[in-house]
Design a protein around this motif. Structure first.
Motif, PDB file in Angstrom:
ATOM      1  N   UNK A  62     -12.476 -49.296  32.544  1.00  0.00           N
ATOM      2  CA  UNK A  62     -11.261 -49.743  33.240  1.00  0.00           C
ATOM      3  C   UNK A  62     -10.595 -48.570  33.982  1.00  0.00           C
ATOM      4  N   UNK A  63     -10.546 -47.408  33.317  1.00  0.00           N
ATOM      5  CA  UNK A  63      -9.983 -46.224  33.992  1.00  0.00           C
ATOM      6  C   UNK A  63     -10.788 -45.890  35.234  1.00  0.00           C
ATOM      7  N   UNK A  64     -12.107 -45.944  35.077  1.00  0.00           N
ATOM      8  CA  UNK A  64     -13.004 -45.655  36.197  1.00  0.00           C
ATOM      9  C   UNK A  64     -12.787 -46.675  37.322  1.00  0.00           C
ATOM     10  N   UNK A  65     -12.700 -47.965  36.946  1.00  0.00           N
ATOM     11  CA  UNK A  65     -12.544 -49.025  37.952  1.00  0.00           C
ATOM     12  C   UNK A  65     -11.233 -48.861  38.719  1.00  0.00           C
ATOM     13  N   UNK A  66     -10.155 -48.592  37.989  1.00  0.00           N
ATOM     14  CA  UNK A  66      -8.840 -48.552  38.644  1.00  0.00           C
ATOM     15  C   UNK A  66      -8.622 -47.246  39.405  1.00  0.00           C
ATOM     16  N   UNK A  67      -8.979 -46.133  38.761  1.00  0.00           N
ATOM     17  CA  UNK A  67      -8.638 -44.841  39.381  1.00  0.00           C
ATOM     18  C   UNK A  67      -9.672 -44.350  40.390  1.00  0.00           C
ATOM     19  N   UNK A  68     -10.941 -44.701  40.175  1.00  0.00           N
ATOM     20  CA  UNK A  68     -11.967 -44.185  41.092  1.00  0.00           C
ATOM     21  C   UNK A  68     -12.513 -45.259  42.018  1.00  0.00           C
ATOM     22  N   UNK A 112     -24.122 -47.349  55.324  1.00  0.00           N
ATOM     23  CA  UNK A 112     -23.247 -46.173  55.264  1.00  0.00           C
ATOM     24  C   UNK A 112     -22.122 -46.331  54.243  1.00  0.00           C
ATOM     25  N   UNK A 113     -22.110 -47.464  53.575  1.00  0.00           N
ATOM     26  CA  UNK A 113     -20.947 -47.731  52.730  1.00  0.00           C
ATOM     27  C   UNK A 113     -21.162 -47.363  51.258  1.00  0.00           C
ATOM     28  N   UNK A 114     -22.361 -46.932  50.914  1.00  0.00           N
ATOM     29  CA  UNK A 114     -22.608 -46.639  49.507  1.00  0.00           C
ATOM     30  C   UNK A 114     -22.056 -45.261  49.146  1.00  0.00           C
ATOM     31  N   UNK A 115     -21.417 -45.175  47.972  1.00  0.00           N
ATOM     32  CA  UNK A 115     -20.724 -43.947  47.590  1.00  0.00           C
ATOM     33  C   UNK A 115     -21.415 -43.306  46.374  1.00  0.00           C
ATOM     34  N   UNK A 116     -22.228 -42.296  46.642  1.00  0.00           N
ATOM     35  CA  UNK A 116     -22.989 -41.669  45.547  1.00  0.00           C
ATOM     36  C   UNK A 116     -22.079 -40.951  44.559  1.00  0.00           C
ATOM     37  N   UNK A 117     -20.909 -40.493  45.038  1.00  0.00           N
ATOM     38  CA  UNK A 117     -20.020 -39.779  44.126  1.00  0.00           C
ATOM     39  C   UNK A 117     -19.543 -40.702  43.000  1.00  0.00           C
ATOM     40  N   UNK A 118     -19.354 -41.983  43.341  1.00  0.00           N
ATOM     41  CA  UNK A 118     -18.968 -42.953  42.295  1.00  0.00           C
ATOM     42  C   UNK A 118     -20.059 -43.092  41.234  1.00  0.00           C
TER      43      UNK A 118
END
Ligand SMILES: Cc1cc2nc3c(=O)[nH]c(=O)nc-3n(C[C@H](O)[C@H](O)[C@H](O)COP(=O)(O)OP(=O)(O)OC[C@H]3O[C@@H](n4cnc5c(N)ncnc54)[C@H](O)[C@@H]3O)c2cc1C
Length: 414
Positions: free
Chosen positions: A18-24, A40-46
Motif C-alpha cells: 500500500x505504501x508503494x502503491x500510494x507513494x511511488x 515509452x510508458x513503462x517505468x523500470x524504476x518502479x
C-alpha cells in the motif's frame, strides 16, 4: 470454521504494497498513462523499487530466496499494487504466475538453473505466451481439432527444438527477460496431444518483440507481439512432457489460481474508484449541500463498496481453496468474472457521481474505467470462463434430495 483474518505476514505485505502503491506508483503511473507511445510508458524504476522491497519475487519458493507466497497472499498484494495502478500490478502478477509455474512444473535441475537467474536481477520480469493472431480462446477453453489452436511450431532437430511463429497481446512483451511459450509439435495432431511448453531468455537468437500494442487501458505495462524465427531451444528447457502442455499448464493455472490473481488485481481499480469518489462526494457541493448528503449518492457509494467487497470475498474464498491444495475450479474461473464485472459496475457508478468532471482526462476516474475494461478479456474472456464453469455445475439426479418431481413433470410439459 470460516476465518477471514489475515496472517501477520499478509498484513505486513499489504502494508508494504500500500505504501508503494500510494507513494511511488500513483504519482508516476498517472503521468505515464498519458504518454502516447505505448513503448515509452513503462517505468523500470518502479520495478527496481518493488524488487528491493521483495515484492517482485513473492512467489519464488523460500528455498530459492523468495517469499513462497500462496495464491491468497498474491491476490491481496496484487490488489493492493493495482490500487496504485493496474498496469504495474499486471507486470508483477504475470511475473509471479510464471515464477510459480517454473517452481512447480519443472524438475530440480531446471529450478536450480532458472530461479536464481530470476532472483538475482531486480529487473527480471516474466511473460507467458499462448495467444496468437488466429488462436485466442481456443487455448483457454481448448478446442481440440487439429485445424485449430496454437500454430507456432516446434520441430525437434537433434537435441534442440526449433520454434517458428507469432504470439500476440502478451503482457510484459518486450519487457520480460524470461518467457514461457506454448508451441505445437505436430500440426496434424489435436492440440491435446501436440502442445509443448518451453522456457527461454529474451536474448535468444531469432526471438524478438516486433510490436508494442497501443491499448485503451493498462497503458503502463506493455503488451507485445513476439516473433519466433528459427529460435533454438535446448531439450533441457522443455517444461513438462512435450505434447501434454495444454493439460499440464491448464491444470496448473486452475489449481494455482491464475484467474483468482487476475480478478484480485482489477478489484484494486474498483477500490481506488470507490475511495476517490467518496472523497469527491464529501467535498463537492451541489443543491446547497455536499453530494454525499444527498441520500441517493450516499446509497450509491455504499452499494459500490458492497459490490467490490462481495467480489473480494469470492476471490479470497477461491484463493483459500487453492491454498488448502483443493482448488474449487468452478469458483476459480467465476471469481475473475465476478471481480471484473463488479469492478466495471463500480467504476460506472463512480462516473455517474463524478458526472462531467469524471469524463475529463485531467481527473483520475476515466483512467480507472479504461483500466477496468481490460479484464473482461484478459486471462480468458468472461464468456469463455463462464462457459468452462457451467460444465462444472453438475447434475441433479432423481436420488438427489434437491430433486423435484414437479420440475420433472413441468419439463415434460405436464
Ligand atoms: C490486457 C490483455 C493482456 C493479455 N495478456 C496475455 C498474456 O500475457 N498472454 C497471452 O497468451 N494472452 C494474453 N492476452 C490475450 C487473451 O488471453 C485473449 O485475448 C483471450 O484469450 C481471448 O482471445 P481473443 O482476444 O483472440 O478472442 P477470441 O478467442 O477470438 O474470441 C472472440 C469472441 O468469441 C468468444 N468465444 C471464443 N470461443 C468461444 C467458445 N468456445 N464459445 C463461446 N464463445 C466463444 C469470446 O468470448 C469472444 O467474445 C491478453 C489480453 C488482454 C486484453
Amino acid at each position: 470454521m470460516v476465518d477471514f483474518a489475515l496472517t501477520e505476514r499478509q498484513k505486513e505485505l499489504k502494508e508494504i504494497a500500500l505504501n508503494y502503491a500510494i507513494n511511488s506508483v500513483i504519482p508516476r503511473a498517472s503521468e505515464a498513462d498519458l504518454i502516447p507511445e505505448p513503448d515509452k510508458s513503462f517505468d523500470w524504476e518502479l520495478i527496481r523499487e518493488a524488487s528491493r522491497l521483495g515484492l517482485r519475487t513473492l512467489s519464488v519458493p523460500k528455498d530459492f530466496g523468495g517469499e513462497g507466497a500462496d495464491v491468497l497472499t498474491l491476490s491481496i498484494v496484487g490488489e493492493t499494487i493495482a490500487y496504485g495502478d493496474l498496469g504495474v500490478a499486471v507486470a508483477f502478477d504475470q511475473t509471479w504466475k510464471i515464477m510459480t509455474a517454473i517452481s512447480h512444473l519443472t524438475n530440480d535441475e531446471q529450478r536450480k538453473r532458472w530461479l536464481p537467474r530470476v532472483m538475482d536481477d531486480d529487473t527480471c520480469l516474466l511473460a507467458a505466451a499462448a495467444t496468437e493472431p488466429t488462436s485466442g480462446s481456443d487455448t483457454i477453453h481448448p478446442y481440440d481439432g487439429a485445424d485449430g489452436g496454437i500454430r507456432l511450431t516446434a520441430d525437434k532437430k537433434g537435441d534442440r527444438w526449433v520454434l517458428n511463429g507469432t504470439k500476440r497481446y502478451i503482457s510484459n512483451g518486450g519487457l520480460a527477460k524470461v518467457i514461457y511459450v506454448m508451441a505445437r509439435t505436430d500440426l496434424s495432431k489435436p492440440p491435446s496431444e501436440s502442445i509443448a511448453g518451453f522456457i527461454l531468455t529474451s536474448d535468444t537468437p531469432g526471438y524478438s518483440c516486433t510490436e508494442v500494442w497501443d491499448k485503451l487501458g493498462q497503458r503502463t505495462v506493455q503488451n507485445g507481439t513476439l516473433e519466433f524465427k528459427n529460435v533454438e531451444i535446448p531439450e533441457e528447457d522443455v517444461i513438462g512432457t512435450p505434447g501434454n502442455a495444454l493439460a499440464e499448464m491448464g491444470a496448473f493455472l486452475t489449481s494455482f489460481g491464475s484467474n483468482i490473481q487476475a480478478g484480485a488485481t482489477v478489484l484494486g481499480v474498483a477500490q481506488r474508484a470507490h475511495d476517490i469518489t467518496l472523497q469527491y462526494a464529501k467535498q463537492r457541493v451541489q443543491g446547497g449541500k455536499l453530494i454525499f448528503e444527498h441520500q441517493i449518492q450516499a446509497k450509491r457509494l455504499a452499494r459500490m463498496q458492497m459490490m467490490l467487497e462481495s467480489a473480494r470475498f469470492y476471490i479470497w474464498y477461491s484463493g483459500w481453496t487453492s491454498t488448502q491444495g483443493n482448488t474449487d475450479a468452478r469458483a476459480a474461473s467465476l471469481c475473475k468474472v465476478c471481480a471484473s464485472e463488479s469492478a466495471l459496475n463500480v467504476v460506472q457508478e463512480a462516473f455517474e457521481l463524478w458526472a462531467a468532471t469524471g469524463y475529463m482526462k485531467k481527473n483520475p476516474i476515466e483512467k480507472l474505467l479504461r483500466d477496468a475494461l481490460s479484464f473482461i478479456h484478459s486471462d480468458g474472456t468472461n464468456d469463455v470462463l463462464t462457459l468452462k464453469a457451467s460444465r462444472l455445475l453438475g447434475e441433479i439426479e432423481p436420488d438427489d434430495p434437491r430433486y423435484s418431481k414437479r420440475v420433472e413433470l413441468a419439463a415434460a410439459g405436464l
